[in-house]
Design a protein around this motif. Sequence first.
Motif, PDB file in Angstrom:
ATOM      1  N   UNK A   1       0.495  -0.788   0.007  1.00 51.12           N
ATOM      2  CA  UNK A   1      -0.112  -0.064  -0.055  1.00 51.12           C
ATOM      3  C   UNK A   1       1.421   0.698   0.181  1.00 51.12           C
ATOM      4  N   UNK A   2       1.071   1.675  -0.610  1.00 48.59           N
ATOM      5  CA  UNK A   2       1.698   3.382  -1.276  1.00 48.59           C
ATOM      6  C   UNK A   2       1.000   4.406  -0.753  1.00 48.59           C
ATOM      7  N   UNK A   3       1.480   5.002  -0.387  1.00 46.04           N
ATOM      8  CA  UNK A   3       0.509   6.842   0.081  1.00 46.04           C
ATOM      9  C   UNK A   3       1.187   7.464  -0.951  1.00 46.04           C
ATOM     10  N   UNK A   4       0.757   7.585  -2.433  1.00 44.53           N
ATOM     11  CA  UNK A   4       0.676   8.761  -3.337  1.00 44.53           C
ATOM     12  C   UNK A   4       1.207   9.971  -2.873  1.00 44.53           C
ATOM     13  N   UNK A   5       0.551  10.305  -2.485  1.00 50.82           N
ATOM     14  CA  UNK A   5       0.967  11.553  -2.061  1.00 50.82           C
ATOM     15  C   UNK A   5       2.447  12.183  -1.649  1.00 50.82           C
ATOM     16  N   UNK A   6       2.816  10.896  -0.070  1.00 47.61           N
ATOM     17  CA  UNK A   6       4.314  10.466  -0.128  1.00 47.61           C
ATOM     18  C   UNK A   6       5.209  10.800  -0.188  1.00 47.61           C
ATOM     19  N   UNK A   7       4.575   9.655  -1.071  1.00 48.50           N
ATOM     20  CA  UNK A   7       5.760   9.200  -2.133  1.00 48.50           C
ATOM     21  C   UNK A   7       6.227  11.031  -3.249  1.00 48.50           C
ATOM     22  N   UNK A   8       4.965  11.153  -3.737  1.00 47.34           N
ATOM     23  CA  UNK A   8       5.332  12.109  -5.058  1.00 47.34           C
ATOM     24  C   UNK A   8       6.009  13.466  -4.027  1.00 47.34           C
ATOM     25  N   UNK A   9       5.952  13.586  -2.615  1.00 49.12           N
ATOM     26  CA  UNK A   9       6.164  14.684  -2.753  1.00 49.12           C
ATOM     27  C   UNK A   9       7.546  14.280  -1.665  1.00 49.12           C
ATOM     28  N   UNK A  10       8.453  12.788  -0.788  1.00 49.13           N
ATOM     29  CA  UNK A  10       9.660  11.839  -1.510  1.00 49.13           C
ATOM     30  C   UNK A  10      10.167  12.742  -2.181  1.00 49.13           C
ATOM     31  N   UNK A  11       9.756  12.297  -3.994  1.00 51.86           N
ATOM     32  CA  UNK A  11      10.572  12.431  -5.330  1.00 51.86           C
ATOM     33  C   UNK A  11      10.886  13.703  -5.119  1.00 51.86           C
ATOM     34  N   UNK A  12      10.321  14.668  -5.116  1.00 52.72           N
ATOM     35  CA  UNK A  12      10.118  16.009  -5.987  1.00 52.72           C
ATOM     36  C   UNK A  12      11.739  16.434  -4.115  1.00 52.72           C
ATOM     37  N   UNK A  13      10.706  16.351  -3.197  1.00 52.04           N
ATOM     38  CA  UNK A  13      12.558  16.538  -2.067  1.00 52.04           C
ATOM     39  C   UNK A  13      13.470  16.223  -2.247  1.00 52.04           C
ATOM     40  N   UNK A  14      13.678  15.002  -2.408  1.00 51.67           N
ATOM     41  CA  UNK A  14      14.959  14.855  -2.763  1.00 51.67           C
ATOM     42  C   UNK A  14      15.450  14.862  -4.211  1.00 51.67           C
ATOM     43  N   UNK A  15      14.975  15.709  -4.729  1.00 53.01           N
ATOM     44  CA  UNK A  15      15.256  16.149  -6.379  1.00 53.01           C
ATOM     45  C   UNK A  15      15.817  17.482  -6.172  1.00 53.01           C
ATOM     46  N   UNK A  16      15.211  18.931  -4.836  1.00 45.25           N
ATOM     47  CA  UNK A  16      16.018  19.497  -4.612  1.00 45.25           C
ATOM     48  C   UNK A  16      16.149  19.550  -3.890  1.00 45.25           C
ATOM     49  N   UNK A  17      16.634  18.413  -2.972  1.00 49.76           N
ATOM     50  CA  UNK A  17      17.762  18.353  -2.647  1.00 49.76           C
ATOM     51  C   UNK A  17      18.917  18.607  -2.953  1.00 49.76           C
ATOM     52  N   UNK A  18      19.253  18.011  -4.725  1.00 47.10           N
ATOM     53  CA  UNK A  18      19.660  17.337  -5.103  1.00 47.10           C
ATOM     54  C   UNK A  18      20.939  18.859  -5.952  1.00 47.10           C
ATOM     55  N   UNK A  19      20.381  19.373  -5.818  1.00 46.59           N
ATOM     56  CA  UNK A  19      20.186  20.726  -7.260  1.00 46.59           C
ATOM     57  C   UNK A  19      21.150  22.204  -6.022  1.00 46.59           C
TER      58      UNK A  19
END
Length: 488
Positions: free
Chosen positions: A470-488
């Motif tokens: 069971x995947x929380x789609x909102x939390x998964x998307x937030x984690x993806x975008x957040x990790x991308x922002x951190x890497x920039x």
Amino acid sequence: MNAVLTPSPRRPIRELPDELISQIAAGEVVERPASVVRELLDNALDAGATQITVRLLAGGVRLILVEDDGVGIAREELAIALKRHATSKIASLQDLEAVNTMGFRGEALAAINSIADMSLNSRTDAADHAWQLDGRTGELQPAARARGTTVEVRELFYATPARRKFLKTDATELAHCIEAVRRHALVRPDVGFAIWHEGKLAEQWRVCAGSAAHTQRLADVLGSEFADQSIDVLYESASRRADGRPAVRVWGRAGIPDAARARADQQFAYVNGRHVRDKVLTHAARSAYQDVLHGNRQPVYVLFIEMDPARVDVNVHPTKIEVRFRDSREVHQAVHHATHNALAQPRSGAALNTPADSDAAAPSSSLEFFKQNRPAAQSEWAQPAINFVASGGHRVADFEALWPAWKGTGNAADPAGAALAAGAEANPGHRTTSSDAAGPAEQGDWPLGRALAQLQGIYILAENAQGLVIIDMHAAHERIVYERLKSQ
């Protein structure tokens, strides 16, 4: 059998002694040592202090000493300062209706003096030396200290011993005292704070200067994790005051959904520099997270609301922790929009995918972002500038590719998707599932499994070799975008 209550004999109406009146007032103002610390900090800040030191013994029960470097109290005013309703903050009803100081009632010192052994030691710039006032005897004598004021409170509740029974352990009372100082430290980075307990330094926050003073103070008080996992909040209402300033201005920092906590212990709201607990503000901030936080997870934030003092009543609670707004709806909308707009930027992905000179409006939600950025001619889902690859080497499929039997599309890079598509063409009436085309080996290449269904528009039910996921789609998307922002 119920006991019969017999009415007590009638007593004549009479005035209460001044000392009893002060002790009754103290019961409203002073709940525990932290209440004394808060009141004395308010006075120190109103006096223009730039450095405040708090010394405690036994969690503040045996000793509370607050020392500041403010303007001080003149000798002739020291005795008056301990009288009920004596204050320099207000002089008329107009001042009370637009109060812009931390203290204003003039009850705190008198209430504290009625239930504890108290002394004042203060010096102004114009004085040759300091003067010390004994709160019990009223004796005034010369003393030595630099400009500023020292308030010493010993044996709290000694005059009302029954109140001491309601206090907790020294460690608990100390934690409340530290929390009271933290709340003041968050809003005043231009002031240094130090807390000593039993002769040891418990906490210290140095003066922060420069354009990033507030950000630095937030990191010092709440930790670097809060600073790393929060975003700036800034909102100004369209309506204006007579002087041209916005009617309501909200700024501060709001934690990303990943920073949410099980308890609401990092939610700070300030109105014109005063820490308050208000249901309107709490509900407004919480509602901004409703699309990205579920269950009992609590957001973290530090929000500062600036508005006309005449539009907020701070004189509604003895401890000044509650306020009443003239227009609650206006404040609620301002706080909601401020927090929601701040969270919308990383959610939408606009910072990653929208050119700086683009006139396109930012998507209002994650779903809108997916719709706008989904490749039209492909069945794979890949956000621009982000390459999502599963552990087996397969790209993460688009939502449409997860059910190709209905869409009639396939992808050579996705054997399972192609098989599903072929099966759908051969037998349109058969509802093909991922298990029809992909064996355990292929499913093992997808750590989160293949999607089976969407639940309540919030969760994705998937299947992998180990079982259901069971995947929380909102939390998964937030984690993806957040990790991308951190890497920039």
